[in-house]
Design a protein around this motif. Structure first.
Motif, mmCIF file in Angstrom:
data_model
loop_
_atom_site.group_PDB
_atom_site.id
_atom_site.type_symbol
_atom_site.label_atom_id
_atom_site.label_comp_id
_atom_site.label_asym_id
_atom_site.label_seq_id
_atom_site.Cartn_x
_atom_site.Cartn_y
_atom_site.Cartn_z
ATOM 1 N N ASP A 31 0.806 -1.218 0.000
ATOM 2 C CA ASP A 31 0.000 0.000 0.000
ATOM 3 C C ASP A 31 0.839 1.269 0.000
ATOM 4 O O ASP A 31 0.299 2.370 -0.140
ATOM 5 C CB ASP A 31 -0.972 0.018 1.189
ATOM 6 C CG ASP A 31 -0.269 -0.197 2.525
ATOM 7 O OD1 ASP A 31 0.980 -0.274 2.548
ATOM 8 O OD2 ASP A 31 -0.964 -0.294 3.547
ATOM 9 N N THR A 50 3.044 1.305 -4.369
ATOM 10 C CA THR A 50 1.919 0.912 -5.214
ATOM 11 C C THR A 50 2.360 0.785 -6.676
ATOM 12 O O THR A 50 3.458 1.232 -7.035
ATOM 13 C CB THR A 50 0.824 1.979 -5.123
ATOM 14 O OG1 THR A 50 1.362 3.221 -5.635
ATOM 15 C CG2 THR A 50 0.367 2.193 -3.682
ATOM 16 N N GLU A 77 -5.746 -7.337 -9.699
ATOM 17 C CA GLU A 77 -6.254 -7.028 -8.356
ATOM 18 C C GLU A 77 -7.127 -8.148 -7.802
ATOM 19 O O GLU A 77 -7.880 -8.787 -8.539
ATOM 20 C CB GLU A 77 -7.105 -5.754 -8.396
ATOM 21 C CG GLU A 77 -6.425 -4.530 -8.958
ATOM 22 C CD GLU A 77 -7.422 -3.395 -9.128
ATOM 23 O OE1 GLU A 77 -7.788 -2.773 -8.110
ATOM 24 O OE2 GLU A 77 -7.850 -3.141 -10.283
ATOM 25 N N ASP A 78 -7.025 -8.367 -6.487
ATOM 26 C CA ASP A 78 -7.915 -9.265 -5.747
ATOM 27 C C ASP A 78 -8.103 -10.598 -6.463
ATOM 28 O O ASP A 78 -9.236 -11.086 -6.642
ATOM 29 C CB ASP A 78 -9.263 -8.587 -5.515
ATOM 30 C CG ASP A 78 -9.120 -7.334 -4.664
ATOM 31 O OD1 ASP A 78 -8.372 -7.370 -3.684
ATOM 32 O OD2 ASP A 78 -9.763 -6.312 -4.990
ATOM 33 N N GLY A 88 -13.990 -9.623 -6.380
ATOM 34 C CA GLY A 88 -13.654 -8.329 -6.975
ATOM 35 C C GLY A 88 -12.475 -8.385 -7.922
ATOM 36 O O GLY A 88 -11.892 -7.338 -8.247
ATOM 37 N N PHE A 147 -5.347 1.385 -7.238
ATOM 38 C CA PHE A 147 -5.857 0.021 -7.299
ATOM 39 C C PHE A 147 -6.038 -0.529 -5.892
ATOM 40 O O PHE A 147 -5.580 0.073 -4.914
ATOM 41 C CB PHE A 147 -4.873 -0.870 -8.074
ATOM 42 C CG PHE A 147 -4.579 -0.399 -9.465
ATOM 43 C CD1 PHE A 147 -5.385 -0.769 -10.529
ATOM 44 C CD2 PHE A 147 -3.497 0.446 -9.712
ATOM 45 C CE1 PHE A 147 -5.111 -0.320 -11.809
ATOM 46 C CE2 PHE A 147 -3.219 0.896 -10.981
ATOM 47 C CZ PHE A 147 -4.034 0.513 -12.038
ATOM 48 N N SER A 148 -6.672 -1.684 -5.811
ATOM 49 C CA SER A 148 -6.776 -2.399 -4.546
ATOM 50 C C SER A 148 -5.369 -2.700 -4.037
ATOM 51 O O SER A 148 -4.467 -2.988 -4.829
ATOM 52 C CB SER A 148 -7.544 -3.705 -4.757
ATOM 53 O OG SER A 148 -7.327 -4.587 -3.666
ATOM 54 N N ASN A 170 -2.635 -6.646 -5.013
ATOM 55 C CA ASN A 170 -2.450 -6.720 -6.462
ATOM 56 C C ASN A 170 -1.069 -7.253 -6.811
ATOM 57 O O ASN A 170 -0.154 -7.245 -5.999
ATOM 58 C CB ASN A 170 -2.659 -5.341 -7.111
ATOM 59 C CG ASN A 170 -1.579 -4.353 -6.757
ATOM 60 O OD1 ASN A 170 -0.461 -4.428 -7.271
ATOM 61 N ND2 ASN A 170 -1.898 -3.406 -5.869
#
Length: 382
Positions: free
Chosen positions: A149, A152, A174-175, A180, A196-197, A200
């Motif tokens: 996080d 990124t 992602e995910d 999702g 983005f989430s 990833n």
């Protein structure tokens, strides 16, 4: 004899587990894992241990359970691939640990974008310096990265663009495996401003081809495809009228070989001049850092410009005098001495005191008198 089981789990939770892995989880007396992993088993009767920034505490608790309680650690994907298994195996008896891997998110990401991954360079910027991946991406046409996080995909893109790497196609996955799940394809310029989430995987592919491990593949902006080793002498900026006062390519090659370069080490380049030795070392040192010092102002400026051209972000170039200017450098694993300004004894005193165990010192000397002096000084220091 009871073991510690490290069980890989996917984003779809219990459905991703084999029957044996699921049985081990169900029989656990202590269940450890990230909060989102434990949430897959809300009614489990075991004691719970949430894993976060408390890895030392986790290892101690798990170690105290060995032989007394069945402990299971839940981890994403393959726990042995940039996962918690490395940490735990370094602190617990290996014969008492069993790893049950799942499909790695990296493996799943390459499957989603329909690219083979046996020829890709794989790395992580999770909790690691983001600058370390610049040369990895530069040298490889296909790279898979775990992000976090803070580091990124956008931050990675900005770092690459700042170092002149722009011709990469990016896939953000992602995910993966969850409801999702999403895969997005874009160029680096677009990626640099996208979000983005936090869960990833980032895949980067050189536009126009997927090559891998291409020594001398396009370098930093303006380096004109310089090789990793053996950059022609005339490619380095040098001070006039003293052009030619550079460690020549043939001597550079021998010096670099004798330095015993290894990934991640710290190298000092003392009396760096134009920086040819330190710069080529930086291009050969994944995860390493080079600290170069030069007392002449004009040479120091050329050193800085050469480093920005051939090894951006990998060389700390300092205008200063040794040994005083070495005080701010981290302790070295290797030291190259190309010039001493008449202060060889003082420089060697500092180098011998601060060189890490097993380190090496390489000196380039122009006269037999200097060789004899260096030999005597080093013998005095054992």
């Amino acid at each position: 004899m009871e073991k510690l089981y490290i069980v890989g789990i996917g984003a779809d939770g219990p459905a991703s587990l084999t029957p044996r892995a699921l049985r081990l989880v169900e029989e656990a007396e202590l269940l450890a894992g990230g909060a989102r992993h434990l949430a897959f088993f809300p009614d489990h009767p075991a004691e719970r241990l949430v894993i976060g920034a408390n890895l030392a505490e986790v290892a101690e608790r798990l170690g105290s359970c060995l032989g007394r309680r069945r402990a299971v650690v839940l981890a994403s994907g393959d726990p042995n691939f940039f996962g918690i298994a490395r940490y735990l195996l370094g602190r617990l008896p290996r014969e008492r640990v069993e790893i049950i891997p799942n499909v790695s998110a990296m493996q799943l990401a390459f499957a989603r974008v329909k690219l083979p991954w046996d020829d890709a360079a794989l790395a992580s910027v999770h909790g690691r310096p983001i600058r370390d991946i610049v040369e990895l991406v530069r040298r490889h046409g296909k790279v898979g990265l775990f992000t976090d996080d803070r580091h990124t995909p956008a931050a990675v893109a900005r770092e690459l663009l700042a170092h002149g790497i722009g011709d990469r196609r990016a896939y953000v996955c992602e995910d993966l495996g969850g409801p999702g799940e999403r895969v997005t394809e874009m160029d680096l310029a677009s990626l640099a401003t996208s979000s983005f989430s936090p869960l990833n995987v980032l895949i980067l592919v050189r536009e126009g081809g997927e090559g891998v491990a291409e020594a001398g593949a396009e370098g930093a902006a303006g380096d004109g495809g310089a090789p990793l080793l053996g950059i022609p002498d005339d490619r380095f900026l040098q001070r006039r009228p003293h052009r030619g006062l550079i460690t020549k390519a043939e001597v550079r090659a021998v010096s670099l070989a004798k330095l015993g370069l290894r990934p991640g080490i710290v190298l000092w380049d003392v009396g760096a001049g134009t920086g040819s030795v330190g710069i080529e070392a930086a291009r050969l040192l994944p995860g390493g850092r080079v600290y170069a010092i030069e007392r002449n102002a004009a040479d120091a400026e050329n050193l800085r410009r050469n480093a920005a051209r051939f090894a951006p972000g990998r060389v700390t170039a300092v205008h200063g005098t040794a040994p005083e200017g070495l005080a701010s450098f981290p302790d070295p694993d290797a030291v190259f001495i190309g010039g001493t300004g008449g202060r060889m004894a003082e420089i060697l005193e500092v180098v011998c005191r601060r060189l890490r165990p097993g380190g090496r010192v390489v000196l380039n000397l122009a006269t037999l008198e200097h060789l004899a002096a260096a030999d005597a000084l080093l013998r005095e220091r054992g």
